[in-house]
Design a protein around this motif. Structure first.
Motif, PDB file in Angstrom:
ATOM      1  N   LYS A 249      89.686  58.471  40.590  1.00  9.87           N
ATOM      2  CA  LYS A 249      89.080  57.424  39.758  1.00  9.87           C
ATOM      3  C   LYS A 249      89.509  56.050  40.275  1.00  9.87           C
ATOM      4  O   LYS A 249      88.722  55.144  40.430  1.00  9.87           O
TER       5      LYS A 249
ATOM      6  N   ARG B  68      87.800  54.974  43.338  1.00 13.67           N
ATOM      7  CA  ARG B  68      86.447  54.496  43.094  1.00 13.67           C
ATOM      8  C   ARG B  68      86.484  53.017  42.701  1.00 13.67           C
ATOM      9  O   ARG B  68      85.713  52.215  43.187  1.00 13.67           O
ATOM     10  N   TYR B  69      87.473  52.634  41.841  1.00 17.12           N
ATOM     11  CA  TYR B  69      87.551  51.228  41.451  1.00 17.12           C
ATOM     12  C   TYR B  69      87.846  50.350  42.665  1.00 17.12           C
ATOM     13  O   TYR B  69      87.408  49.234  42.770  1.00 17.12           O
TER      14      TYR B  69
ATOM     15  N   ILE C 161      84.589  49.826  44.809  1.00 18.70           N
ATOM     16  CA  ILE C 161      83.460  49.135  44.186  1.00 18.70           C
ATOM     17  C   ILE C 161      83.944  47.823  43.597  1.00 18.70           C
ATOM     18  O   ILE C 161      84.896  47.801  42.817  1.00 18.70           O
TER      19      ILE C 161
ATOM     20  N   GLN D  93      75.550  48.774  38.468  1.00 14.91           N
ATOM     21  CA  GLN D  93      76.794  49.551  38.298  1.00 14.91           C
ATOM     22  C   GLN D  93      76.520  51.027  38.570  1.00 14.91           C
ATOM     23  O   GLN D  93      77.289  51.684  39.278  1.00 14.91           O
TER      24      GLN D  93
ATOM     25  N   ALA E 272      78.112  53.350  41.691  1.00 13.46           N
ATOM     26  CA  ALA E 272      78.927  54.546  41.434  1.00 13.46           C
ATOM     27  C   ALA E 272      78.346  55.753  42.178  1.00 13.46           C
ATOM     28  O   ALA E 272      79.082  56.538  42.786  1.00 13.46           O
ATOM     29  N   ARG E 273      77.019  55.868  42.173  1.00 11.39           N
ATOM     30  CA  ARG E 273      76.406  57.019  42.847  1.00 11.39           C
ATOM     31  C   ARG E 273      76.594  56.933  44.364  1.00 11.39           C
ATOM     32  O   ARG E 273      76.899  57.907  45.023  1.00 11.39           O
TER      33      ARG E 273
ATOM     34  N   ASP F 123      79.945  57.911  45.861  1.00 10.83           N
ATOM     35  CA  ASP F 123      80.105  59.378  45.879  1.00 10.83           C
ATOM     36  C   ASP F 123      79.324  59.987  47.032  1.00 10.83           C
ATOM     37  O   ASP F 123      79.772  60.916  47.686  1.00 10.83           O
TER      38      ASP F 123
END
Ligand code: SAH
Ligand code: AVI
Length: 347
Positions: free
Chosen positions: A19, A22-23, A26, A143, A147-148, A151
């Motif tokens: 998690k 990811r932050y 992005i 947003q 996020a997609r 990944d």
């Protein structure tokens, strides 16, 4: 995360790290603030006091409007998305090579970036992909898209901007090493010629030697096909069009009755553009509380909500020349309905 570090953690920790990672990959800067609401209030006041009345299409794209646009792209009648997807799926490797294997893809009006994956994948395959910069006025979709994509493309850094691309282009990060600035979907056609000229000059001013601009444009064709594309049998485009009234009701305390307007889509051969309008079905009064404005509509009066200009190669060459740019690549679908053009600074 380094291999050394990952071997020291497991289970919940690992999920927490994922998690956190990811932050870290992005970063979305949001530039829609009090000034943006003031701009909207000013824009709408001016538009509703003009003859003929108009509202900017940038107000279509709240969360519901973005979803409705996604549905439009799947309609049988709406060929531009399919045509652009065909070009990107077949020619992205060529486009990336012609753009000098850029490390950064900047995308204006990125939306769900559905077709953009072809460019990102081609950049990945060419070994140059590092950063994606989505630029869109809708925060929700930006947003979700970011996020997609992190990944789907491990190692990709997303540095998004939620802003009005007519005002905040200068905030696009300079990531060095060559950028491909893409403006897909034909959205440039939604700008009036004076807006388009100023937009293109600002794009040109942003471009360093080695940067390239990739532009999607719908091409001039038979009026009946154009009108069908903007007035589909399922009424999705009509719903999308009327959604702008919902936005004005919510954001500015207006009391538009959506049932008192009908959707109109008409090709103007002289201006080479579609006019998208809402026609008042009766004499009516609309109050826009937050800007203290009373507006009268006569039965049959039209409110323009969007234009969608169609192009030819010659017209685009003029658009580029006016901005001091040069056409350096031209890609069309098999039917010749739609074009992607690549532009660069003249050497
Ligand atoms: N590029 C996508 C989406 C096109 S729809 C595609 O080809 O399918 C137009 C997109 O531009 C929407 O996502 C909308 O939110 C965005 N947009 C419209 N006007 C804008 C503006 N002035 N500034 C920034 N984004 C804008
Ligand atoms: C986003 N833009 C390019 C679309 C177009 O075709 O002009 C918006 C749209 N309006 C109605 N249908 C699609």
């Amino acid at each position: 995360m380094s291999a050394e570090l990952s071997s020291e953690i497991s289970g919940d920790d690992e999920r927490e790290w994922a998690k956190r990672e990811r932050y870290e990959v992005i970063a979305i800067d949001v530039h829609l603030d009090a000034a943006a609401s003031a701009t909207m209030a000013r824009d709408v006041r001016r538009g509703l006091m003009t003859i003929p009345k108009e509202v900017s299409p940038k107000y279509f794209y709240d969360e519901r409007g973005s979803r409705l646009f996604e549905r439009i792209t799947e309609l049988e009648e709406y060929y531009p998305t399919r045509a652009e997807r065909q070009i990107l799926s077949e020619r992205s490797a060529e486009i990336v090579a012609a753009a000098g294997a850029p490390t950064t893809l900047v995308e204006l009006g990125s939306g769900s970036a559905a077709k953009t994956r072809h460019l990102l994948s081609a950049m990945g395959e060419a070994g140059c992909l590092e950063t994606y910069v989505p630029v869109d006025i809708s925060e929700e979709i930006t947003q979700a898209t970011a996020a997609r994509l992190v990944d789907e493309y491990p190692g990709l850094v997303v540095r998004g901007l939620v802003c009005d691309f007519e005002q905040h282009l200068e905030r696009i990060p300079d990531t060095g090493d060559g950028r491909l600035i893409a403006f897909l979907g034909g959205t440039i056609g939604n700008l009036y010629p004076y807006q388009r000229r100023s937009f293109m000059c600002r794009i040109a001013a942003l471009m360093f030697p080695g940067d390239h601009f990739l532009l999607g444009t719908d091409l001039i064709k038979d009026a009946s096909r154009l009108e069908a594309a903007y007035d589909d049998a399922h009424g999705v485009t009509a719903e999308f069009n009327k959604n702008v009234l919902e936005v004005l009701n919510r954001e500015l305390g207006a009391d538009f009755d959506l049932d008192a307007f009908e959707h109109v889509a008409r090709y103007d051969e002289d201006a080479e553009r579609m006019d998208i309008l809402l026609r008042s079905l009766a004499d009516q009064h609309v109050r826009v509380e937050r800007i203290d404005l009373d507006v009268e509509f006569a039965a049959g009066e039209e409110l323009r909500t969007e234009i969608s200009t169609k192009f030819t190669r010659e017209r685009l060459e003029e658009v580029y020349a006016h901005a001091g740019l040069q056409l350096c690549g031209w890609f069309t679908d098999a039917a010749g309905d739609y074009a992607l053009s690549l532009a660069c600074r003249p050497k």
